[in-house]
Design an enzyme around this catalytic site. Structure first.
Site, mmCIF file in Angstrom:
data_model
loop_
_atom_site.group_PDB
_atom_site.id
_atom_site.type_symbol
_atom_site.label_atom_id
_atom_site.label_comp_id
_atom_site.label_asym_id
_atom_site.label_seq_id
_atom_site.Cartn_x
_atom_site.Cartn_y
_atom_site.Cartn_z
ATOM 1 N N THR A 39 0.768 -0.807 0.063
ATOM 2 C CA THR A 39 0.285 -0.226 -0.145
ATOM 3 C C THR A 39 1.209 1.371 0.205
ATOM 4 O O THR A 39 1.014 2.199 -0.476
ATOM 5 C CB THR A 39 -0.902 0.346 1.111
ATOM 6 O OG1 THR A 39 -1.596 -1.515 1.191
ATOM 7 C CG2 THR A 39 -1.711 1.460 1.501
ATOM 8 N N HIS A 42 2.075 2.118 -3.824
ATOM 9 C CA HIS A 42 1.410 2.412 -4.401
ATOM 10 C C HIS A 42 1.039 3.963 -4.128
ATOM 11 O O HIS A 42 1.297 5.256 -5.252
ATOM 12 C CB HIS A 42 -0.276 2.005 -3.652
ATOM 13 C CG HIS A 42 -0.685 0.792 -4.801
ATOM 14 N ND1 HIS A 42 -0.149 0.102 -5.829
ATOM 15 C CD2 HIS A 42 -0.986 -0.426 -3.974
ATOM 16 C CE1 HIS A 42 -0.430 -0.694 -5.677
ATOM 17 N NE2 HIS A 42 -0.521 -1.115 -4.552
ATOM 18 N N HIS A 62 2.079 2.552 7.606
ATOM 19 C CA HIS A 62 1.335 2.501 8.867
ATOM 20 C C HIS A 62 2.158 1.350 9.419
ATOM 21 O O HIS A 62 2.007 1.226 10.658
ATOM 22 C CB HIS A 62 0.085 2.062 7.821
ATOM 23 C CG HIS A 62 -0.190 0.893 7.038
ATOM 24 N ND1 HIS A 62 0.062 1.522 5.515
ATOM 25 C CD2 HIS A 62 -0.011 -0.585 7.499
ATOM 26 C CE1 HIS A 62 0.247 0.138 5.386
ATOM 27 N NE2 HIS A 62 -0.115 -0.557 5.900
ATOM 28 N N CYS A 108 -15.261 -3.369 9.245
ATOM 29 C CA CYS A 108 -16.290 -2.630 9.253
ATOM 30 C C CYS A 108 -16.883 -1.245 8.099
ATOM 31 O O CYS A 108 -15.873 -1.173 7.138
ATOM 32 C CB CYS A 108 -15.726 -0.916 10.687
ATOM 33 S SG CYS A 108 -16.061 0.777 10.139
ATOM 34 N N ILE A 177 3.892 -11.260 2.714
ATOM 35 C CA ILE A 177 2.224 -12.178 3.335
ATOM 36 C C ILE A 177 2.157 -13.526 2.850
ATOM 37 O O ILE A 177 2.047 -14.267 3.913
ATOM 38 C CB ILE A 177 1.287 -11.312 3.162
ATOM 39 C CG1 ILE A 177 1.282 -10.014 3.046
ATOM 40 C CG2 ILE A 177 0.451 -12.144 3.805
ATOM 41 C CD1 ILE A 177 0.506 -9.326 2.840
ATOM 42 N N ASP A 197 5.451 -18.861 -7.858
ATOM 43 C CA ASP A 197 5.929 -17.668 -8.049
ATOM 44 C C ASP A 197 6.331 -17.575 -9.439
ATOM 45 O O ASP A 197 6.587 -18.614 -10.192
ATOM 46 C CB ASP A 197 6.275 -16.988 -6.677
ATOM 47 C CG ASP A 197 5.781 -15.513 -6.466
ATOM 48 O OD1 ASP A 197 5.843 -14.666 -5.659
ATOM 49 O OD2 ASP A 197 6.899 -14.479 -7.453
ATOM 50 N N LEU A 264 -6.652 -13.408 -0.038
ATOM 51 C CA LEU A 264 -6.388 -12.507 0.270
ATOM 52 C C LEU A 264 -5.657 -11.437 -0.532
ATOM 53 O O LEU A 264 -5.868 -10.428 -0.943
ATOM 54 C CB LEU A 264 -5.136 -12.417 1.865
ATOM 55 C CG LEU A 264 -4.891 -10.970 1.907
ATOM 56 C CD1 LEU A 264 -5.751 -10.550 3.510
ATOM 57 C CD2 LEU A 264 -2.673 -11.116 1.991
ATOM 58 N N ILE A 266 -5.025 -8.832 -4.427
ATOM 59 C CA ILE A 266 -6.052 -7.723 -4.850
ATOM 60 C C ILE A 266 -5.403 -7.626 -6.146
ATOM 61 O O ILE A 266 -4.831 -6.820 -6.500
ATOM 62 C CB ILE A 266 -6.039 -6.634 -3.756
ATOM 63 C CG1 ILE A 266 -6.551 -6.910 -2.166
ATOM 64 C CG2 ILE A 266 -7.049 -4.948 -4.370
ATOM 65 C CD1 ILE A 266 -6.145 -6.009 -1.743
ATOM 66 N N GLY A 291 -7.852 -7.644 6.181
ATOM 67 C CA GLY A 291 -6.884 -7.702 7.454
ATOM 68 C C GLY A 291 -7.080 -8.713 8.493
ATOM 69 O O GLY A 291 -6.739 -9.444 8.226
#
Ligand code: NAD
Ligand code: ZN
Length: 347
Positions: A39, A42, A62, A108, A177, A197, A264, A266, A291
């Protein structure tokens, strides 16, 4: 304090910023280690997603850990207090939507992300909501503590649905990940682990982390290799970490009838997918993973890390001061990095 500031253009700027003040329900953390996530790339590269999503100009980043140096008003000391070593759960849940009030804060409906929707942590100090602090054992090394957030993604993916115990598994995509997920699958009792991969270096790392069979889809038929490794049945569980259309199709092609897929990765946009054959007639169960469960996943993360069942150090490719951020972001862009750790307190 030193901080990485992001404006509406490629790159980032090291600035001298005021140390933020924690408001009610917030804590101030002296940031000891941060790690770089896709992220952040990006946002750093300022691609289409970042342009439409990033709420700057502001400090970004983050994944983090550090020591609590100040608490705002109304912070219960039984939750977190000055001197605690904390990592951040980076998803900021609203607390009052349907999902939050039914025990599912990780999905959420009004989710905001640290360093994307709110000021981030690539800085010497950062403010986070007290309820997003996860208190670590004080002896946990900083660089490991920072990696728990992305590791939690891997943990939630592997443990979702029926899990992997005594099952055969295919991991598509061996980025940080996916590599961590191989370790979790191994620790959780997976029998045969096949990993794919397009990057040979990452396949070599995958073998080191416990993959039994690795496949480069540019050189071999993934579905055939996976079937050969599972007595012709296909794998029981697909764990998808590439976000790549070809890898996703191969993953479902390799999945056994009645198998389970945890997704997971994207994709960059909408993808084409053979729903009838790959899910409907296959009677596959598919779970999207977002998450980390708050805070069920964090308890699982702590047990896996502190018991030594996984070795997060093995995915760290760089440890450099925050001031040398450019070389790290460039290394990620060149495909040479796995998981870089930036150290804001070092020069
Ligand atoms: P990454 O980009 O480092 O890893 C993706 C890997 O997939 C790379 O190693 C790449 O070489 C590999 N790959 C590309 N094409 C492939 C193909 N055809 N076959 C097999 N592998 C292929 O990313 P990461 O940090 O490890 O994250 C994994 C994915 O999870 C990314 O898509 C990321 O955006 C996503 N993500 C999702 C969440 C969530 O909450 N759902 C959270 C974090 C990251
Ligand atoms: Zn909510």
């Amino acid at each position: 304090m030193r901080a990485l500031f992001k404006e509406a253009q490629p790159g980032a700027r090291l600035i001298d910023a005021p140390v933020p003040t924690p408001g009610p329900g917030e804590i101030l953390v002296k940031v000891m280690a941060t790690s770089v996530c896709g992220t952040d790339m990006h946002i750093y590269n300022w691609d289409g997603w970042a342009q439409s999503r990033f709420k700057g100009p502001m400090i970004f980043g983050h994944e983090m850990t550090g020591e609590v140096v100040q608490v705002g008003a109304n912070v219960d000391p039984s939750l977190v207090k000055v001197g605690d070593h904390v990592s951040a759960e980076t998803h900021l849940a609203c607390g009052h939507c349907y999902q939050c009030r039914t025990g599912r804060k990780h999905i959420c409906a009004n989710l905001r992300i640290l360093g994307v929707d709110a000021p981030g942590i690539f800085a010497e100090y950062a403010v986070i909501p007290a309820e997003n602090a996860w208190v670590n054992d004080p002896e946990m090394p900083w660089e490991i503590a920072s990696l728990q957030e992305p590791f939690g993604n891997a943990v939630q993916t592997v443990l979702a649905g029926p899990g992997v115990s005594s099952r055969t598994v295919l991991v598509t995509g061996c980025g940080p990940i996916g590599l961590m997920a191989i370790q979790v699958a191994r620790a959780s009792g997976a029998t045969t682990i096949v990993a794919t991969d397009v990057n040979e270096k990452r396949l070599a790392l995958a073998r080191g982390m416990g993959a039994d069979v690795t496949v480069n889809p540019r050189e071999a038929d993934v579905v055939k290799v996976a079937r050969d490794a599972t007595r012709g049945n296909g794998v029981d569980v697909l764990l998808e970490f590439s976000g790549n259309q070809t890898a996703i199709r191969q993953g479902f092609g390799a999945l056994t009838y009645g198998g389970h897929a945890s997704m997971l990765g994207i994709p960059a946009g909408a993808i084409e997918f053979d729903l009838a054959n790959d899910i409907v007639f296959k009677a596959a169960t598919v779970i999207g993973i977002s998450g980390r469960k708050m805070f069920e996943t964090w308890y699982q993360v702590r047990e896996l890390v502190t018991s030594g069942k996984v070795d997060l150090k093995s995915v760290i490719s760089h440890r450099v001061p925050l001031t040398r951020f450019e070389e790290v972001f460039d290394a990620v862009n060149r495909g040479e990095a796995i998981k870089p750790v930036l150290l804001p307190q070092e020069l």
